[in-house]
Scaffold this motif. Structure first.
Motif, PDB file in Angstrom:
ATOM      1  N   ASP A  44       6.698  -9.807   6.023  1.00 26.69           N
ATOM      2  CA  ASP A  44       5.241  -9.685   6.110  1.00 26.69           C
ATOM      3  C   ASP A  44       4.798  -8.236   6.001  1.00 26.69           C
ATOM      4  O   ASP A  44       3.850  -7.909   5.258  1.00 26.69           O
ATOM      5  CB  ASP A  44       4.751 -10.292   7.424  1.00 26.69           C
ATOM      6  N   THR A  45       5.515  -7.415   6.764  1.00 20.08           N
ATOM      7  CA  THR A  45       5.163  -5.991   6.737  1.00 20.08           C
ATOM      8  C   THR A  45       5.421  -5.401   5.364  1.00 20.08           C
ATOM      9  O   THR A  45       4.592  -4.647   4.830  1.00 20.08           O
ATOM     10  CB  THR A  45       5.968  -5.221   7.801  1.00 20.08           C
ATOM     11  N   LEU A  46       6.585  -5.769   4.805  1.00 15.32           N
ATOM     12  CA  LEU A  46       6.913  -5.243   3.482  1.00 15.32           C
ATOM     13  C   LEU A  46       5.958  -5.783   2.425  1.00 15.32           C
ATOM     14  O   LEU A  46       5.674  -5.106   1.431  1.00 15.32           O
ATOM     15  CB  LEU A  46       8.349  -5.612   3.124  1.00 15.32           C
ATOM     16  N   SER A  47       5.473  -7.004   2.646  1.00 19.18           N
ATOM     17  CA  SER A  47       4.496  -7.558   1.719  1.00 19.18           C
ATOM     18  C   SER A  47       3.220  -6.734   1.735  1.00 19.18           C
ATOM     19  O   SER A  47       2.641  -6.432   0.682  1.00 19.18           O
ATOM     20  CB  SER A  47       4.202  -9.010   2.085  1.00 19.18           C
ATOM     21  N   TRP A  48       2.830  -6.370   2.951  1.00 15.17           N
ATOM     22  CA  TRP A  48       1.638  -5.516   3.062  1.00 15.17           C
ATOM     23  C   TRP A  48       1.888  -4.159   2.417  1.00 15.17           C
ATOM     24  O   TRP A  48       1.035  -3.630   1.697  1.00 15.17           O
ATOM     25  CB  TRP A  48       1.285  -5.359   4.542  1.00 15.17           C
ATOM     26  N   ILE A  49       3.080  -3.627   2.689  1.00 16.09           N
ATOM     27  CA  ILE A  49       3.432  -2.334   2.084  1.00 16.09           C
ATOM     28  C   ILE A  49       3.522  -2.472   0.572  1.00 16.09           C
ATOM     29  O   ILE A  49       3.139  -1.566  -0.176  1.00 16.09           O
ATOM     30  CB  ILE A  49       4.757  -1.821   2.674  1.00 16.09           C
ATOM     31  N   SER A  50       4.028  -3.624   0.129  1.00 17.04           N
ATOM     32  CA  SER A  50       4.106  -3.860  -1.317  1.00 17.04           C
ATOM     33  C   SER A  50       2.719  -3.878  -1.942  1.00 17.04           C
ATOM     34  O   SER A  50       2.499  -3.316  -3.017  1.00 17.04           O
ATOM     35  CB  SER A  50       4.825  -5.185  -1.569  1.00 17.04           C
ATOM     36  N   ARG A  51       1.797  -4.549  -1.245  1.00 14.24           N
ATOM     37  CA  ARG A  51       0.408  -4.529  -1.742  1.00 14.24           C
ATOM     38  C   ARG A  51      -0.114  -3.107  -1.804  1.00 14.24           C
ATOM     39  O   ARG A  51      -0.765  -2.706  -2.787  1.00 14.24           O
ATOM     40  CB  ARG A  51      -0.481  -5.378  -0.832  1.00 14.24           C
ATOM     41  N   PHE A  52       0.198  -2.382  -0.775  1.00 14.31           N
ATOM     42  CA  PHE A  52      -0.231  -0.982  -0.718  1.00 14.31           C
ATOM     43  C   PHE A  52       0.387  -0.189  -1.869  1.00 14.31           C
ATOM     44  O   PHE A  52      -0.287   0.575  -2.568  1.00 14.31           O
ATOM     45  CB  PHE A  52       0.158  -0.387   0.632  1.00 14.31           C
ATOM     46  N   ASN A  53       1.704  -0.410  -2.074  1.00 13.14           N
ATOM     47  CA  ASN A  53       2.384   0.305  -3.154  1.00 13.14           C
ATOM     48  C   ASN A  53       1.869  -0.137  -4.514  1.00 13.14           C
ATOM     49  O   ASN A  53       1.769   0.671  -5.445  1.00 13.14           O
ATOM     50  CB  ASN A  53       3.895   0.081  -3.065  1.00 13.14           C
ATOM     51  N   ASN A  54       1.563  -1.431  -4.645  1.00 11.52           N
ATOM     52  CA  ASN A  54       1.031  -1.920  -5.919  1.00 11.52           C
ATOM     53  C   ASN A  54      -0.311  -1.292  -6.232  1.00 11.52           C
ATOM     54  O   ASN A  54      -0.617  -1.003  -7.391  1.00 11.52           O
ATOM     55  CB  ASN A  54       0.905  -3.444  -5.891  1.00 11.52           C
ATOM     56  N   ILE A  55      -1.094  -1.123  -5.182  1.00 13.33           N
ATOM     57  CA  ILE A  55      -2.387  -0.465  -5.399  1.00 13.33           C
ATOM     58  C   ILE A  55      -2.177   0.988  -5.778  1.00 13.33           C
ATOM     59  O   ILE A  55      -2.901   1.548  -6.615  1.00 13.33           O
ATOM     60  CB  ILE A  55      -3.273  -0.586  -4.140  1.00 13.33           C
ATOM     61  N   LEU A  56      -1.137   1.580  -5.179  1.00 11.31           N
ATOM     62  CA  LEU A  56      -0.887   2.998  -5.447  1.00 11.31           C
ATOM     63  C   LEU A  56      -0.283   3.238  -6.821  1.00 11.31           C
ATOM     64  O   LEU A  56      -0.263   4.377  -7.283  1.00 11.31           O
ATOM     65  CB  LEU A  56       0.053   3.579  -4.381  1.00 11.31           C
ATOM     66  N   VAL A  57       0.247   2.188  -7.453  1.00 11.28           N
ATOM     67  CA  VAL A  57       0.862   2.365  -8.770  1.00 11.28           C
ATOM     68  C   VAL A  57      -0.228   2.774  -9.768  1.00 11.28           C
ATOM     69  O   VAL A  57      -1.151   2.009 -10.037  1.00 11.28           O
ATOM     70  CB  VAL A  57       1.565   1.068  -9.222  1.00 11.28           C
ATOM     71  N   ASN A  58      -0.098   3.984 -10.247  1.00  7.73           N
ATOM     72  CA  ASN A  58      -1.052   4.530 -11.223  1.00  7.73           C
ATOM     73  C   ASN A  58      -2.496   4.408 -10.738  1.00  7.73           C
ATOM     74  O   ASN A  58      -3.409   4.202 -11.545  1.00  7.73           O
ATOM     75  CB  ASN A  58      -0.904   3.829 -12.582  1.00  7.73           C
ATOM     76  N   VAL A  59      -2.656   4.531  -9.411  1.00  8.46           N
ATOM     77  CA  VAL A  59      -4.016   4.378  -8.883  1.00  8.46           C
ATOM     78  C   VAL A  59      -4.928   5.487  -9.390  1.00  8.46           C
ATOM     79  O   VAL A  59      -6.123   5.286  -9.588  1.00  8.46           O
ATOM     80  CB  VAL A  59      -3.973   4.364  -7.329  1.00  8.46           C
ATOM     81  N   HIS A  60      -4.342   6.668  -9.640  1.00  8.31           N
ATOM     82  CA  HIS A  60      -5.169   7.769 -10.123  1.00  8.31           C
ATOM     83  C   HIS A  60      -5.546   7.609 -11.593  1.00  8.31           C
ATOM     84  O   HIS A  60      -6.451   8.295 -12.072  1.00  8.31           O
ATOM     85  CB  HIS A  60      -4.439   9.101  -9.933  1.00  8.31           C
ATOM     86  N   GLU A  61      -4.830   6.704 -12.301  1.00  5.96           N
ATOM     87  CA  GLU A  61      -5.146   6.491 -13.713  1.00  5.96           C
ATOM     88  C   GLU A  61      -6.091   5.326 -13.941  1.00  5.96           C
ATOM     89  O   GLU A  61      -6.541   5.112 -15.062  1.00  5.96           O
ATOM     90  CB  GLU A  61      -3.847   6.250 -14.495  1.00  5.96           C
TER      91      GLU A  61
END
Length: 836
Positions: A367-384
């Motif tokens: 569950d925690t990693l899923s949340w972190i995964s969502r967070f990381n997915n959002i962070l993927v190329n978030v600046h682009e």
């Protein structure tokens, strides 16, 4: 017939069928060489084909002896019946076979006799050296005996021995042939198996006399020694190189042993193990190596008993994996902290072995990693991402979900920071799309620096745009401060079109350019006028406009060569104006001269004439500059006033005409409204000119001038003493006129004192003549008018007298000279007109 693959089954598909009755042919069949694939049963042999019976062949699967054995076996399990007994008697009775005779060379012989002869020849063949042809012929002849019953067992035994001997000898020769072929053809030929050679050499005694037996034995002995060496090596723990050396030696022998295969297998296994070990060692992917694979490699290397350099690496990797596994088990045995898990995962990040407990640890925190995964997915190329508005919404939802997690995560503050970054990016994207203020961009970049996202392409672009804007501002400030050239300002304006920022100095630059262009446009006539190449314009330029332009040029932010030109022109004009003003002061001082008398007139006239010359020269030089100076008008006024004053002063020594004086008065009235006001000299001279006009009106009046009295003349003469300038000639004329008038007055008084009878027209004319030729004073005309009126009063009732006077006058006129007649007519008309 060939033996059955499955003898326990009868009538299966592996048995041929009769092409006539379709029955399975289990025991026997008939076949012809013309149709090898067609079979028939014994009953239908005539229907197989049209060939001669001698070409047909009988195929049988069992001999009669074997069939008897089969019957015996069946009798044990089945009840005997009369039919079975008769069949058994038919099969078990070989007497007919014994008495069966066959035609041979020289006569007939029974089957037993033929068999005995065959056995005798077979013994001799076995005792002699092996001949494959003899053995083949002998075995072919034995086929006529083999189908019989047990009485032919000796034949079968010998056939068996012959077959084995033939096979053994063929094997010996085949082995020697292969050995020789291998020796000749190097490695291209097939080797002989040591096991097969051992089988051949194990025959004791040998089944036949084969000379090549000893040669093969020698080769086998050499192979056995190598096998012993191989066995010795396999029992120890050799290196791969040692095994390969033995294998090289084995490859040099023409005999192949199973131990060589084992050696090759061990070498191959070692190489395969090395390849697998290298794959595990060189595989740097996280979790790319299975733990079971390491255990398998460990077991394999223990079984191989081979010294390999990769063994220690595999064992070290296995120890690391077991240590990692123990740590994961330890962490799983207690309460799990996400930070500890992250530290462990961070420490084990890149570990190449796949640990099941590590997977289990990750699964516990799904569950925690899923949340972190969502967070990381959002962070993927978030600046682009171009949809930073959606990023803001996603991060907001992520924060909401993160607060509801059962395990606290350290990334939650990071999400808040990322939310700020996304908000900053959103503003940056909007700022990139539309023009914004420089302060907003600077504030945005400062916020990006605090959030450490200033290195992103979006902010790099905006930073570049900001830098370009700041550089533009600095350049604009320098240009505005240092008065750059026009092309610099135009370049700045062109650059500003590509900068997506509201530039604070842009308006100043545009204003500077606009003002400069306007100034250049306004300065163009002055520049053209100052150019020696261009012809002088007939239109004079305004000096005040030049001053204004030079004053404006000091406020210009742009440097022009025209500024120096105008400043030089202005300097020349100011110098001229200064000289002109100084000259005006002198002229004013001269006009303020109050002491005007006969002694100073000559010097004053000289000064005025000198001043007029200077004024004229100054005005000429001023007009040559091409400017409409106000001081030129003042100079012109001063020149006109001084010229007027010089003209008035010239009347002090001459007697001007009344027309000249009247012209001077008109000029004085016009000049009174000009500059300098009413200086002393001017006031004095105007006063004098006014007196001069009155005086000249008395001395030499025009025809339309009004009639003056003697008192007026005396009053004008008295006023001459009150004016500051003295017109001696006119004063003398006025004094003479008054004196003559008084003398003429006496004559008139004498005329009127006379009686009426004593008066005559000639006396009146004489008095009139005196009034005309002796001073021509207008106040005499009044006296004459009185005289005329009085005479008319006297004669008004006497018509005859009037006629007489007219007649007399006419006659008098006739007798007078022409000039006097004209004069009389003139005075008569004057008197007449005055009377009217």
């Amino acid at each position: 017939m060939s033996p059955r693959k499955c003898p326990e089954y009868v009538g299966t598909e592996e048995d041929p069928t009769c092409i006539i009755c379709q029955q399975y042919l289990y025991l026997s069949s008939i076949v012809c060489r013309c149709r090898p694939s067609a079979f028939v049963c014994l009953e239908h042999w005539e229907h197989l084909c049209e060939c001669k019976p001698s070409k047909l062949r009988l195929l049988y699967r069992h001999t009669l002896a074997e069939l008897l054995d089969l019957v015996s076996m069946v009798d044990k399990y089945c009840y005997e019946t009369p039919q079975d007994n008769s069949l058994q008697k038919q099969i078990s009775c070989p007497k007919e076979l014994y008495t069966y005779r066959k035609k041979v060379k020289g006569g007939h012989a029974t089957l037993a006799q033929l068999a005995e002869k065959w056995l005798s020849r077979s013994r001799k063949i076995i005792e002699h050296a092996f001949s494959s042809d003899d053995y083949t012929i002998q075995l072919e002849e034995a086929e006529q005996f083999l189908w019989a019953g047990s009485e032919m067992d000796p034949v079968r035994h010998v056939v068996k021995n012959l077959t084995e001997a033939k096979k053994w000898a063929a094997g010996i020769r085949n082995c020697i042939s292969k050995v020789e072929n291998w020796s000749c053809n190097s490695c291209d030929s097939e080797k002989v198996s040591l096991e097969y050679v051992n089988e051949l050499l194990m025959w004791d005694p040998v089944p036949c006399n084969e000379p090549l037996h000893l040669k093969l034995k020698n080769h086998a002995e050499e192979a056995r020694k190598l096998v012993q060496a191989i066995d010795g090596a396999l029992l120890t723990c050799p290196s791969v190189s040692e095994l390969e050396l033995l294998y090289t030696k084995a490859c040099g022998l023409p005999i192949y042993a199973s131990e060589i295969g084992k050696l090759l297998q061990k070498i191959s296994s070692a190489k395969v193990w090395i390849e697998s070990a290298k794959e595990c060692i060189l595989d740097k992917r996280p979790g790319g190596v299975e733990l079971d694979a390491l255990y398998k490699l460990n077991l394999e290397i223990m079984e191989l008993q081979v010294q390999l350099p990769e063994t220690e690496m595999i064992l070290d990797l296995l120890r690391q994996a077991e240590s990692c596994r123990a740590r994961c088990n330890e962490m799983l045995s207690v309460s799990i902290n996400l930070k500890d898990v992250e530290l462990l995962l961070l420490e084990l990040d890149g570990f190449t072995v796949n640990i099941p407990e590590l997977k289990l640890l990750k699964q516990y925190h799904n569950d925690t990693l899923s949340w972190i995964s969502r967070f990381n997915n959002i962070l993927v190329n978030v600046h682009e991402r171009e949809d930073q508005e959606n990023v803001v919404d996603e991060l907001s939802c992520l924060i909401k979900d993160g607060t509801s997690l059962r395990i606290a995560v350290d990334e939650l503050p990071l999400v808040e920071i990322e939310l700020k970054k996304a908000s900053c990016r959103e503003k940056a994207q909007k700022a990139r799309g539309v023009k914004t203020s420089l302060d907003f961009i600077q504030q945005l970049i400062a916020e990006a620096v605090i959030l450490q996202i200033d290195g992103e392409k979006l902010f790099v672009d905006i930073t570049g745009m900001l830098k370009t804007a700041i550089d533009w501002e600095e350049r604009a400030s320098n240009a505005l401060a240092c008065e750059a050239q026009m092309f610099d300002f135009e370049d700045l304006m062109r650059m500003s079109e590509t900068i997506g920022v509201f530039l604070p100095s842009l308006d100043a630059v545009k204003d500077a350019v606009s003002v400069a262009k306007s100034w250049l446009k306004n300065s163009k006539p002055f520049i053209i006028s100052a150019s020696s190449i261009m012809p002088a314009s007939s239109v004079q330029l305004e000096f005040e406009a030049l001053k204004e332009l030079v004053s404006q040029s000091k406020l210009l932010r742009i440097s022009f060569e025209e500024r120096q030109i105008l400043e030089k022109v202005l300097k020349n004009c100011e110098e001229w104006e200064q000289n002109a003003c100084s000259l005006l002061q002198e002229a004013k001082y001269l006009l303020d001269t109050g002491n005007v008398n006969d002694a100073t007139n000559i010097c004053l006239i000289s000064e005025i004439e000198s001043m007029l010359t200077r004024l004229q020269s100054t005005m000429r030089s001023g007009l040559s500059l091409g400017f409409n100076f106000r001081v030129i008008l003042e100079l012109q006024n001063a020149y006109a006033k001084l010229q007027w004053c010089n003209k008035v002063l010239s009347f002090c020594s001459t007697a001007p005409t009344l027309e000249d004086v009247e012209t001077l008065m008109e000029t004085a009235e016009h000049l009174s409204s000009t500059t300098f006001g009413c200086p002393l000299l001017w006031s004095s001279l105007v006063k004098g000119v006014k007196w001069l006009k009155r005086a000249l009106g008395l001395v030499c009046p025009p025809c339309s001038f009004r009639i003056s009295t003697l008192s007026e003349a005396e009053e004008v003469l008295a006023e001459s003493k009150n004016i500051e300038i003295s017109f001696q000639v006119v004063i003398c004329q006025l004094q003479n006129a008054i004196q003559e008038h008084k003398l003429w007055q006496n004559q008139v008084d004498q005329f009127f004192s006379m009686k009426f009878e004593e008066r005559s027209w000639s006396q009146i004319l004489h008095i009139k003549d005196l009034s005309q030729y002796e001073g021509q004073s207008n106040f005499r005309t009044k006296i004459l008018q009185e005289m005329w009126d009085s005479n008319l009063l006297i004669l008004k009732d006497d018509i005859s007298i009037k006629f007489h006077m007219c007649t007399e006058s006419y006659l008098y006129i006739q007798t007078l000279p022409l000039s006097k007649i004209q004069l009389f007519i003139f005075y008569f008309s004057v008197i007449r007109d005055s009377h009217k």
